[in-house]
Scaffold this motif. Structure first.
Motif, mmCIF file in Angstrom:
data_model
loop_
_atom_site.group_PDB
_atom_site.id
_atom_site.type_symbol
_atom_site.label_atom_id
_atom_site.label_comp_id
_atom_site.label_asym_id
_atom_site.label_seq_id
_atom_site.Cartn_x
_atom_site.Cartn_y
_atom_site.Cartn_z
ATOM 1 N N ASN A 1 0.814 -1.215 0.000
ATOM 2 C CA ASN A 1 0.000 0.000 0.000
ATOM 3 C C ASN A 1 0.847 1.265 0.000
ATOM 4 O OD1 ASN A 1 -2.502 -1.302 -0.150
ATOM 5 N ND2 ASN A 1 -2.519 -1.667 2.045
ATOM 6 N N LEU A 2 1.966 1.258 0.705
ATOM 7 C CA LEU A 2 2.867 2.416 0.669
ATOM 8 C C LEU A 2 3.522 2.566 -0.700
ATOM 9 C CD1 LEU A 2 4.571 2.109 4.178
ATOM 10 C CD2 LEU A 2 3.022 3.932 3.422
ATOM 11 N N GLU A 3 3.848 1.440 -1.327
ATOM 12 C CA GLU A 3 4.460 1.477 -2.653
ATOM 13 C C GLU A 3 3.463 2.003 -3.687
ATOM 14 O OE1 GLU A 3 7.666 -1.322 -4.870
ATOM 15 O OE2 GLU A 3 5.796 -2.329 -4.291
ATOM 16 N N LYS A 4 2.197 1.616 -3.579
ATOM 17 C CA LYS A 4 1.163 2.123 -4.489
ATOM 18 C C LYS A 4 1.043 3.642 -4.414
ATOM 19 C CE LYS A 4 -1.754 -1.968 -4.380
ATOM 20 N NZ LYS A 4 -2.960 -2.567 -3.768
ATOM 21 N N ARG A 5 1.304 4.182 -3.237
ATOM 22 C CA ARG A 5 1.234 5.636 -3.036
ATOM 23 C C ARG A 5 2.576 6.310 -3.322
ATOM 24 N NH1 ARG A 5 -1.574 6.851 2.588
ATOM 25 N NH2 ARG A 5 -1.210 8.957 1.820
ATOM 26 N N SER A 6 3.545 5.550 -3.811
ATOM 27 C CA SER A 6 4.885 6.042 -4.154
ATOM 28 C C SER A 6 5.597 6.675 -2.957
ATOM 29 C CB SER A 6 4.807 7.051 -5.311
ATOM 30 O OG SER A 6 4.264 6.434 -6.450
ATOM 31 N N LEU A 7 5.379 6.091 -1.763
ATOM 32 C CA LEU A 7 6.035 6.605 -0.560
ATOM 33 C C LEU A 7 7.278 5.800 -0.194
ATOM 34 C CD1 LEU A 7 2.838 7.360 1.552
ATOM 35 C CD2 LEU A 7 4.261 8.984 0.271
ATOM 36 N N ILE A 8 7.340 4.569 -0.688
ATOM 37 C CA ILE A 8 8.526 3.722 -0.492
ATOM 38 C C ILE A 8 8.857 3.050 -1.814
ATOM 39 C CG2 ILE A 8 8.105 3.255 1.959
ATOM 40 C CD1 ILE A 8 7.482 0.276 0.226
ATOM 41 N N ARG A 9 10.073 2.490 -1.856
ATOM 42 C CA ARG A 9 10.429 1.663 -3.006
ATOM 43 C C ARG A 9 11.134 0.424 -2.475
ATOM 44 N NH1 ARG A 9 14.676 5.447 -3.524
ATOM 45 N NH2 ARG A 9 16.651 4.369 -3.335
ATOM 46 N N ARG A 10 11.012 -0.631 -3.258
ATOM 47 C CA ARG A 10 11.665 -1.894 -2.935
ATOM 48 C C ARG A 10 12.783 -2.110 -3.944
ATOM 49 N NH1 ARG A 10 5.807 -4.353 -2.485
ATOM 50 N NH2 ARG A 10 5.693 -4.887 -0.291
ATOM 51 N N ASP A 11 13.964 -2.394 -3.436
ATOM 52 C CA ASP A 11 15.107 -2.669 -4.305
ATOM 53 C C ASP A 11 15.611 -4.068 -4.007
ATOM 54 O OD1 ASP A 11 15.306 -0.063 -5.584
ATOM 55 O OD2 ASP A 11 15.955 0.675 -3.623
ATOM 56 N N ARG A 12 15.588 -4.917 -5.032
ATOM 57 C CA ARG A 12 16.051 -6.299 -4.886
ATOM 58 C C ARG A 12 17.565 -6.326 -5.064
ATOM 59 N NH1 ARG A 12 13.128 -10.574 -4.283
ATOM 60 N NH2 ARG A 12 11.223 -9.570 -4.978
ATOM 61 N N ASP A 13 18.249 -7.006 -4.159
ATOM 62 C CA ASP A 13 19.699 -7.139 -4.222
ATOM 63 C C ASP A 13 20.061 -7.998 -5.432
ATOM 64 O OD1 ASP A 13 22.373 -8.103 -3.885
ATOM 65 O OD2 ASP A 13 22.237 -7.747 -1.735
ATOM 66 N N PRO A 14 20.883 -7.480 -6.354
ATOM 67 C CA PRO A 14 21.219 -8.262 -7.553
ATOM 68 C C PRO A 14 22.024 -9.533 -7.236
ATOM 69 C CG PRO A 14 22.451 -6.194 -7.521
ATOM 70 C CD PRO A 14 21.516 -6.168 -6.358
ATOM 71 N N GLN A 15 22.741 -9.540 -6.100
ATOM 72 C CA GLN A 15 23.536 -10.709 -5.717
ATOM 73 C C GLN A 15 22.703 -11.772 -4.994
ATOM 74 O OE1 GLN A 15 26.491 -10.587 -7.025
ATOM 75 N NE2 GLN A 15 26.169 -8.442 -7.564
ATOM 76 N N ASP A 16 21.677 -11.322 -4.283
ATOM 77 C CA ASP A 16 20.817 -12.236 -3.532
ATOM 78 C C ASP A 16 19.378 -11.769 -3.705
ATOM 79 O OD1 ASP A 16 19.426 -13.819 -1.759
ATOM 80 O OD2 ASP A 16 20.677 -13.358 -0.015
ATOM 81 N N ARG A 17 18.690 -12.338 -4.665
ATOM 82 C CA ARG A 17 17.358 -11.852 -5.027
ATOM 83 C C ARG A 17 16.325 -12.038 -3.919
ATOM 84 N NH1 ARG A 17 15.948 -9.890 -9.328
ATOM 85 N NH2 ARG A 17 13.981 -10.981 -9.612
ATOM 86 N N ARG A 18 16.679 -12.810 -2.890
ATOM 87 C CA ARG A 18 15.764 -12.952 -1.749
ATOM 88 C C ARG A 18 15.770 -11.691 -0.885
ATOM 89 N NH1 ARG A 18 18.601 -17.883 0.866
ATOM 90 N NH2 ARG A 18 20.264 -16.518 0.217
ATOM 91 N N MET A 19 16.839 -10.909 -0.963
ATOM 92 C CA MET A 19 17.000 -9.721 -0.127
ATOM 93 C C MET A 19 16.370 -8.513 -0.816
ATOM 94 S SD MET A 19 18.166 -8.345 2.628
ATOM 95 C CE MET A 19 19.423 -9.367 3.333
#
Length: 150
Positions: free
Chosen positions: A80-98
């Motif tokens: 819900n915060l991401e939909k409102r552009s208040l946060i972003r999620r960045d996936r670690d390229p070395q460990d996609r679980r992170m």
């Protein structure tokens, strides 16, 4: 409202204390929410923004742990915060679980505006207690939260 349980005095006292503690916490949270400061954020969403504001980017698991929320609940809050552009999620390229959660500029602006207002509201609500009572309550809550016995 005290407990209606009639057992040994120590259990009755514990239940009575628990009821008063949870009712006081709920009443305080309700009064703070009723002030309307959170600008259409839930308390959990505000907690995420506040944690990221003060601690910087965090992975979702750490954020869940700090806010005492399940990872499933945290996923919904973050969605819900991401939909409102208040946060972003960045996936670690070395460990996609992170996945690291960060504030966007809009999230940063919002929490910078809201946090001082909410902090002042909390100070006003807790002014029902003297500074010494606030310190005592703080110490007791820390002890209870850590599960220390008397």
């Amino acid at each position: 409202m005290p407990t209606h349980y009639r057992g040994n005095p120590q259990t009755v006292l514990a239940l009575d204390t628990f009821i008063k503690f949870t009712r006081a916490a709920s009443a305080l949270e309700n009064r703070l929410f009723a002030r309307g400061i959170l600008a259409h954020l839930t308390p959990s969403q505000f907690g995420v923004l506040e944690a990221l504001y003060h601690l910087g980017p965090l992975c979702q698991g750490v954020l869940s742990s700090k806010l005492l929320k399940s990872t499933g609940n945290m996923t919904l809050v973050l969605d819900n915060l991401e939909k409102r552009s208040l946060i972003r999620r960045d996936r670690d390229p070395q460990d996609r679980r992170m996945v690291t959660i960060s504030l966007t500029p809009a999230g940063q602006d919002l929490i910078q505006t809201l946090f001082p207002l909410q902090a002042q509201a909390i100070a006003e609500e807790l002014s029902a207690l003297t500074p010494e009572e606030q310190r005592t309550l703080s110490d007791l809550c820390r002890k209870l939260g850590k599960g220390q016995t008397a």
